[in-house]
Design a protein around this motif. Structure first.
Motif, PDB file in Angstrom:
ATOM      1  N   ARG A 181       0.825  -1.210   0.000  1.00  0.00           N
ATOM      2  CA  ARG A 181       0.000   0.000   0.000  1.00  0.00           C
ATOM      3  C   ARG A 181       0.856   1.255   0.000  1.00  0.00           C
ATOM      4  O   ARG A 181       0.548   2.227  -0.696  1.00  0.00           O
ATOM      5  N   GLY A 220       2.165   1.817  -3.376  1.00  0.00           N
ATOM      6  CA  GLY A 220       1.124   2.357  -4.237  1.00  0.00           C
ATOM      7  C   GLY A 220       0.920   3.838  -4.013  1.00  0.00           C
ATOM      8  O   GLY A 220       0.782   4.619  -4.968  1.00  0.00           O
ATOM      9  N   VAL A 266      -2.172   0.628  -9.192  1.00  0.00           N
ATOM     10  CA  VAL A 266      -3.305   0.909  -8.306  1.00  0.00           C
ATOM     11  C   VAL A 266      -4.609   0.769  -9.082  1.00  0.00           C
ATOM     12  O   VAL A 266      -4.615   0.599 -10.305  1.00  0.00           O
TER      13      VAL A 266
END
Length: 260
Positions: free
Chosen positions: A9, A12, A156
């Motif tokens: 995450r 991203g 993403v």
């Protein structure tokens, strides 16, 4: 070696910040050099737009795998409502953006917007027409939907890529009025690109927005310059855009990677 969800995450998020920053920084650097070389800002911006078309087009033709991302859209026959939804969203995007922009301008004004208009008037009708109807639709779509959006989508999802691209697109216009008027359009264009993986529908829609903004006088939209109209129209567009997103997200073939 597997990557943890938190690390993935964070990577991203970093990509969402880094990709637009690097691309826009290079774009502005080339633009500054073009303005210094040519001298006339509007003509230089038009030349810059066409240069972007050539450079991005070369990448998309010669190295399509750099921008390809999965899943790939299903055929048009499998998404028959897509075109009708796009047209409805386009009308709502125009009126929502214009209403929000007019409300901001009437309430707070915008020195940046006034300066932009003065620059266009000083450049003359021909240069402004070339920029608005040719260079801007082609160049901006090549840069944002043809380069930034697919680079983000490789890492993403659709919603994040759409929102980041739309916000950066609006910010690049340099003032709150144009940011507000462009934001709904930018969201729509990202979803259209996701559903088609082609730039020509985005260019045509962008051209249509610019043409409508040029032909529809501000006086005719004056009744929309209030918070109630702006909020209602933005909510209506958000609902339509969500339906389009559902069609796009549900109208893709999982696992397919294909370049143009």
């Amino acid at each position: 070696m597997t990557t943890s969800p938190i690390t993935s995450r964070l990577l991203g998020i970093g990509r969402c910040a880094l990709v637009p920053f690097v691309v826009v920084a290079v774009y502005l650097a080339i633009g500054t050099g073009t303005v210094l070389l040519i001298g006339e800002p509007i003509v230089a911006t038009a030349v810059l737009g066409m240069l972007v078309v050539v450079l991005v087009g070369a990448v998309r033709i010669l190295r399509p795998q750099w921008l390809a991302h999965a899943p790939f859209p299903r055929t048009r026959a499998q998404t028959p409502r897509f075109g009708r939804t796009v047209l409805g969203c386009a009308a709502l995007a125009f009126f929502a953006g214009q209403s929000l922009a007019l409300w901001i301008y009437v309430t707070a004004g915008s020195a940046g917007f006034d300066g932009s208009n003065q620059t266009r008037h000083a450049a003359g009708a021909l240069a402004t027409l070339l920029l608005t109807m040719v260079a801007a639709p082609a160049g901006e779509e090549a840069l944002f939907r043809g380069l930034i959006y697919p680079l983000l989508r490789k890492r993403v999802g659709i919603l994040v890529s759409t929102l980041v691209t739309a916000v950066v697109f609006g910010l690049l216009h340099g003032n709150a009025v144009q940011f507000a008027s462009c934001l709904p359009m930018a969201v729509l264009l990202a979803l259209v690109y996701e559903g088609t993986r082609a730039l020509w529908p985005c260019v045509l829609l962008h051209l249509g927005f610019n043409l409508a903004a040029a032909l529809v006088p501000a006086q005719a939209l004056g009744g929309l310059a209030n918070p109630v109209s702006a909020v209602l129209l933005c909510l209506a567009f958000a609902s339509c855009a969500w339906m389009l997103y559902r069609q796009v997200a549900g109208g893709t073939a999982p696992g397919a990677v294909q370049g143009e």
